[in-house]
Every structure is written in structure tokens, then in C-alpha cells.
Design a protein around this motif. Structure first.
Motif, PDB file in Angstrom:
ATOM      1  N   UNK A  84      -0.020 -13.532   7.966  1.00 34.44           N
ATOM      2  CA  UNK A  84       1.035 -12.575   7.594  1.00 34.44           C
ATOM      3  C   UNK A  84       2.372 -13.140   8.063  1.00 34.44           C
ATOM      4  N   UNK A  85       3.296 -13.269   7.128  1.00 37.26           N
ATOM      5  CA  UNK A  85       4.613 -13.829   7.414  1.00 37.26           C
ATOM      6  C   UNK A  85       5.610 -12.752   7.830  1.00 37.26           C
ATOM      7  N   UNK A  86       5.511 -11.575   7.225  1.00 39.19           N
ATOM      8  CA  UNK A  86       6.422 -10.468   7.549  1.00 39.19           C
ATOM      9  C   UNK A  86       5.830  -9.181   6.996  1.00 39.19           C
ATOM     10  N   UNK A  87       6.247  -8.059   7.581  1.00 34.69           N
ATOM     11  CA  UNK A  87       5.823  -6.756   7.071  1.00 34.69           C
ATOM     12  C   UNK A  87       6.960  -5.763   7.193  1.00 34.69           C
ATOM     13  N   UNK A  88       6.884  -4.706   6.371  1.00 33.39           N
ATOM     14  CA  UNK A  88       7.908  -3.657   6.369  1.00 33.39           C
ATOM     15  C   UNK A  88       7.219  -2.320   6.099  1.00 33.39           C
ATOM     16  N   UNK A  89       7.880  -1.254   6.502  1.00 37.92           N
ATOM     17  CA  UNK A  89       7.341   0.096   6.298  1.00 37.92           C
ATOM     18  C   UNK A  89       8.474   1.031   5.901  1.00 37.92           C
ATOM     19  N   UNK A  90       8.215   1.876   4.918  1.00 37.83           N
ATOM     20  CA  UNK A  90       9.156   2.920   4.491  1.00 37.83           C
ATOM     21  C   UNK A  90       8.405   4.238   4.375  1.00 37.83           C
ATOM     22  N   UNK A 137       8.824  -0.072  -2.330  1.00 43.18           N
ATOM     23  CA  UNK A 137       8.236  -1.413  -2.448  1.00 43.18           C
ATOM     24  C   UNK A 137       9.352  -2.450  -2.599  1.00 43.18           C
ATOM     25  N   UNK A 138      10.328  -2.167  -3.452  1.00 40.54           N
ATOM     26  CA  UNK A 138      11.442  -3.116  -3.629  1.00 40.54           C
ATOM     27  C   UNK A 138      12.169  -3.374  -2.317  1.00 40.54           C
ATOM     28  N   UNK A 139      12.488  -2.296  -1.600  1.00 44.82           N
ATOM     29  CA  UNK A 139      13.175  -2.453  -0.315  1.00 44.82           C
ATOM     30  C   UNK A 139      12.303  -3.217   0.678  1.00 44.82           C
ATOM     31  N   UNK A 140      11.010  -2.914   0.682  1.00 44.83           N
ATOM     32  CA  UNK A 140      10.089  -3.593   1.592  1.00 44.83           C
ATOM     33  C   UNK A 140       9.978  -5.078   1.287  1.00 44.83           C
ATOM     34  N   UNK A 141       9.924  -5.429   0.000  1.00 42.08           N
ATOM     35  CA  UNK A 141       9.855  -6.845  -0.375  1.00 42.08           C
ATOM     36  C   UNK A 141      11.134  -7.559   0.058  1.00 42.08           C
ATOM     37  N   UNK A 187       0.861  -1.174   0.000  1.00 43.29           N
ATOM     38  CA  UNK A 187       0.000   0.000   0.000  1.00 43.29           C
ATOM     39  C   UNK A 187       0.898   1.225   0.000  1.00 43.29           C
ATOM     40  N   UNK A 188       0.867   1.965  -1.084  1.00 47.49           N
ATOM     41  CA  UNK A 188       1.649   3.207  -1.189  1.00 47.49           C
ATOM     42  C   UNK A 188       0.738   4.359  -0.806  1.00 47.49           C
ATOM     43  N   UNK A 189       0.794   4.746   0.447  1.00 50.42           N
ATOM     44  CA  UNK A 189      -0.034   5.836   0.934  1.00 50.42           C
ATOM     45  C   UNK A 189       0.710   7.155   0.890  1.00 50.42           C
ATOM     46  N   UNK A 190       0.087   8.181   1.404  1.00 49.42           N
ATOM     47  CA  UNK A 190       0.699   9.506   1.389  1.00 49.42           C
ATOM     48  C   UNK A 190       1.945   9.563   2.270  1.00 49.42           C
ATOM     49  N   UNK A 191       1.854   9.057   3.469  1.00 47.75           N
ATOM     50  CA  UNK A 191       2.968   9.170   4.408  1.00 47.75           C
ATOM     51  C   UNK A 191       3.999   8.055   4.269  1.00 47.75           C
ATOM     52  N   UNK A 192       3.558   6.864   3.843  1.00 47.66           N
ATOM     53  CA  UNK A 192       4.507   5.761   3.774  1.00 47.66           C
ATOM     54  C   UNK A 192       4.010   4.617   2.924  1.00 47.66           C
ATOM     55  N   UNK A 193       4.903   3.659   2.714  1.00 46.94           N
ATOM     56  CA  UNK A 193       4.603   2.458   1.935  1.00 46.94           C
ATOM     57  C   UNK A 193       4.710   1.245   2.847  1.00 46.94           C
ATOM     58  N   UNK A 194       3.618   0.480   2.932  1.00 45.02           N
ATOM     59  CA  UNK A 194       3.595  -0.746   3.717  1.00 45.02           C
ATOM     60  C   UNK A 194       3.682  -1.925   2.752  1.00 45.02           C
ATOM     61  N   UNK A 195       4.512  -2.881   3.082  1.00 44.95           N
ATOM     62  CA  UNK A 195       4.677  -4.091   2.276  1.00 44.95           C
ATOM     63  C   UNK A 195       4.564  -5.286   3.200  1.00 44.95           C
ATOM     64  N   UNK A 196       3.943  -6.363   2.721  1.00 42.75           N
ATOM     65  CA  UNK A 196       3.811  -7.567   3.542  1.00 42.75           C
ATOM     66  C   UNK A 196       3.797  -8.807   2.662  1.00 42.75           C
TER      67      UNK A 196
END
Length: 99
Positions: free
Chosen positions: A26-32, A55-59, A9-18
Motif C-alpha cells: 500500500x502506497x497511500x490511503x485516504x478516508x472521507x 472517491x475523486x478526492x481520495x484518489x 470501498x464506499x461503505x455506509x459511514x465512509x469511503x476508503x481509497x488506496x
């Protein structure tokens, strides 16, 4: 063998990847954080390539945290942004719609 899915999810404040297992675990999640520029008063813009980078970094982070192999991921979502027809990059910066 479980199959896995990547969601982001690429939102205004950040990108969440899972990464999720096929049973929705859910196995893992990341936020940038997303960088926002203000080219003039009242304007806000975000670089679409910044979303791709996040997204790449989060994946990568999710793969490392979860131990899931990339070959076991069966589906990926796409950004909803207009790209130039040759696939060279975004056509314009992302401009959030004010609420």
C-alpha cells in the motif's frame, strides 16, 4: 517500472481509497465520511454522487501522498450503483439494506 492499482470501498459511514503497488504494497490511503440523510423516520439515504466525489478526492490525496503519477495506474474499480442509461447520473439515492 512498478504498476499501481487504485482500490476503493464506499461503505455506509465512509469511503476508503488506496493506491497499491503491483506487489500489494500500500502506497497511500485516504478516508472521507459519507453524508447520510434521513428523509423520514426509519429511512436513510446517501447521494451516489457523494460517493463519486469522495472517491475523486481520495484518489487525488493518495496521488499526492504517494508521488505516483496517474499514467502509472493500470486499473481502477467501479462503483456498483445503477446509473441512468445516458450516463448522466445515478437513478436513485443509495439506500443501505438494514442488517
Amino acid at each position: 517500472m512498478s504498476r499501481y492499482y487504485v482500490g476503493f470501498d464506499c461503505g455506509t459511514m465512509g469511503t476508503k481509497t488506496a493506491i497499491y503497488r503491483d506487489d500489494s504494497t500500500r502506497m497511500a490511503e485516504a478516508y472521507r465520511e459519507n453524508k447520510i440523510s434521513y428523509p423520514q423516520p426509519g429511512w436513510a439515504e446517501m447521494d451516489a454522487l457523494g460517493f463519486v466525489r469522495n472517491v475523486r478526492e481520495g484518489v487525488r490525496e493518495c496521488l499526492m501522498k504517494s508521488g505516483v503519477y496517474p499514467r502509472d495506474i493500470s486499473q481502477r474499480n467501479n462503483l456498483r450503483h445503477r446509473w441512468d442509461r445516458r450516463g448522466l447520473g445515478p437513478r436513485h439515492p443509495v439506500r443501505p439494506i438494514p442488517r
